[in-house]
Enzyme design. Structure first.
Site, PDB file in Angstrom:
ATOM      1  CG  HIS A  49      -7.749   1.149  -0.893  1.00 33.85           C
ATOM      2  ND1 HIS A  49      -7.930   1.045  -2.292  1.00 33.85           N
ATOM      3  CD2 HIS A  49      -7.101  -0.551  -0.659  1.00 33.85           C
ATOM      4  CE1 HIS A  49      -7.360   0.579  -2.979  1.00 33.85           C
ATOM      5  NE2 HIS A  49      -6.335  -0.665  -1.946  1.00 33.85           N
TER       6      HIS A  49
ATOM      7  CG  ASP B  82     -10.858   2.704  -3.486  1.00 39.54           C
ATOM      8  OD1 ASP B  82     -10.652   1.396  -4.267  1.00 39.54           O
ATOM      9  OD2 ASP B  82      -9.101   2.875  -2.970  1.00 39.54           O
TER      10      ASP B  82
HETATM   11 ZN   LIG Z   1      -5.122  -0.255  -7.127  1.00 37.25          ZN
HETATM   12 ZN   LIG Z   2      -3.102   1.505  -4.030  1.00 32.29          ZN
END
Ligand SMILES: [Zn+2]
Ligand SMILES: [Zn+2]
Length: 553
Positions: free
Chosen positions: A367, A193
């Site tokens: 995130h 990510d």
């Molecule tokens: Zn996402």
């Molecule tokens: Zn997500």
């Protein structure tokens, strides 16, 4: 020689949204997420954007299934559309499937799939795929990283993740399992990510938001409190509810998705709000405002959302004023800042007190930031690395981070949407491209092409000029008109003289055509469009859409 393994990226590498990748082992295809993207202002009238399904359509008989890493729309929202054309089972945590189910059911394609729940840490064979589901923390509960045990070694996909050491539900990112895989048999390829790859440091724990909320509730004991957040952010909802309960408030939910998700999460035992503390929004008026808490959707300023209607004084259930505090427990997604700002202005105008993430720490990201990305890179210790989930700049920064962490530069691939990469005994390399353009959806079908979008942009920026004229099919003589109708070019009632000149320009072009014997319909249309377009541009320096309607009798 072990069989090669391929990964085709259909979305999410070059934008935040419409995440979709396809793994190929032994000729079979496993989809990893199938998400949607919300449109930006350059896409007038577009409801959402999907991955290009061309390649999947052509390989439909090879699709084994789809693994959904978590319940966000940018990972699961495309399934309702893909299932119209293809039929396959979907694997994910029970909550992920519960969240994804709504859209699939509404589209009437639930019968074309089988929803297969998988548990934390489960390792499962699906056709030729051998996949392990590893818990990760994120802004929706029960997300997974996935480890594929393939003939080309272990491929680890991080999913959307952060390393929250004190998550609200105590379910940690299972770094220990990732570490064990890194030792035996080793992780050949890591896909991770990149959303926050530009942000130094670590994300704060979700729990920190709870403390801030409790303080805010304490400081505003005399006001009704309305808190907005993403409806899928069950842990945030839990913390809002706990702050409300701690101050003896009764809770109501507002907004369709909030109501649905709260019901789903309570049913699954993932959200603890006692029945006695909940009241239907229709009855919130009966509760002493200083003892009421409303948990609402609309944190992105979406025009028809509960919060936007509140700010406009048009919410059916809630009239807000100087007795109210609104907390926006969110960040505006890039592109939504203007809408959120407008909503905040609207609330202040009504006398409402507003707290947002610019004023207090009422939101944390889901995130991983650089520090956490480094931790994952160091624990996973991959031989090869591909950054995923991000705009190109995020992918670039993540790639650089991996190199700084000791992954050799030639073993870091900066792939984009449409790229096919292949893992073989020799290493990893690009192995072709597939179509990966935007599939625009307006209404329920993805049939809006680039041409339509270009037209909409011209119409919105320059307007339209329609000219209607009837000519004699043989002589080319003008019989009626030309009549000129315009919207968005000039305001017609005040521009009679200009419109007169425009009519003359059209007549002149038709006369010139008749002189050279050009009387066919297409030629006349083209000449009218050219002449009028030139006139409009010369006189007003504008380029509206010119629509010639030439009738021959
Ligand atoms: Zn996402
Ligand atoms: Zn997500």
């Amino acid at each position: 020689m072990a069989d090669p393994v391929r990964i085709t990226f259909l979305g999410g590498l070059g934008e935040i949204g419409r995440n979709c990748a396809a793994l190929e082992v032994a000729g079979r295809i496993m989809l990893l997420d199938c998400g949607l993207m919300f449109p930006d202002i350059e896409m007038p009238g577009i409801d959402l954007v999907l991955p290009d399904f061309t390649w999947l359509r052509e390989n439909a008989d090879r699709v084994e299934g789809c693994i959904v890493t978590h319940g966000h729309e940018d990972h699961a929202g495309g399934l309702a559309f893909l299932l119209r054309e293809l039929s396959f089972p979907i694997y994910g945590s029970a909550l992920t499937l519960g969240l994804a189910r709504n859209r699939i059911e509404e589209a009437g394609v639930l019968g074309r799939t089988r929803l297969v729940p998988v548990r934390d840490g489960e390792r499962r064979r699906i056709g030729p795929f051998d996949v392990e589901f590893i818990p990760v923390t994120h802004s929706v509960p029960h997300g997974f990283a996935t480890a594929f045990h393939t003939p080309q070694g272990v491929i680890l996909h991080s999913g959307d993740f952060k390393l929250d050491m004190t998550p609200v539900d105590g379910r940690l990112t299972d770094l220990a399992r990732i570490g064990a895989l890194a030792t035996d048999p080793g992780i050949r390829l890591l896909l991770s990510d990149s959303t926050n790859a530009e942000e130094p440091g670590h994300t704060a724990s979700e729990r920190s938001v709870g403390e801030v909320l409790r303080d805010l509730f304490g400081e505003h004991d005399d006001k009704r409190i309305i808190v907005t957040c993403f409806a899928s952010h069950i842990h945030r909802v839990q913390q809002i509810a706990e702050a409300a309960l701690a101050h003896g408030r009764t809770i109501a939910t507002l907004g369709r998705s909030m109501g649905k998700n709260v019901a789903l999460a309570r049913e699954m035992g993932l959200l603890r709000i006692p029945d006695a503390a909940l009241v239907d929004i229709e009855r919130i008026g009966d509760v002493d405002p200083a003892r009421a808490c409303v948990i609402s959707t609309g944190s992105q300023g979406e025009p028809m959302s509960a919060l936007a209607l509140m700010a406009a004084g048009e919410n059916k259930w809630l009239r807000v004023g100087d007795g109210d505090l609104v907390i926006l427990s969110s960040h505006a997604i890039p592109g939504n800042e203007g809408a959120v700002s407008k909503v905040i202005d609207g609330l202040y105008r009504l006398g409402v007190e507003v707290v947002h993430s610019g004023l207090a720490d009422v939101h944390v990201s889901g995130h991983a930031m650089q520090g956490e990305l480094q931790t994952l890179l160091s624990v996973a210790h991959p031989r090869y690395f591909i950054p995923v989930h991000g705009e190109y700049r995020h992918l670039t920064h993540h790639a650089r981070l991996a190199v700084r962490m000791g992954v050799a530069e030639e073993r870091v691939l900066l792939a984009e949407d449409g790229d096919v990469v292949e893992l073989t005994d020799d290493g990893i390399d690009f192995a072709g491209e597939v179509p990966a353009g935007y599939l625009y959806v307006d209404g329920i079908v993805g049939d809006v092409g680039h041409g339509v979008l270009r037209d909409r942009r011209v119409l919105s920026e320059e307007g339209v000029v329609v000219v209607v004229v009837t000519v004699d099919a043989r002589s080319g003589e003008v019989l009626t008109g030309p009549e000129i109708i315009t919207r968005g070019w000039v305001y017609a009632p005040e521009a009679e003289a200009l419109l007169d000149e425009a009519r003359q320009a059209v007549v002149a072009s038709l006369e010139a055509a008749a002189d050279v014997g050009a009387t066919d319909f297409e030629t006349l249309k083209r000449r009218v469009r050219t002449a009028l377009g030139r006139f409009v541009n010369e006189r007003t320096r504008r380029r509206p859409m010119i629509v010639p309607v030439v009738m021959e009798v």
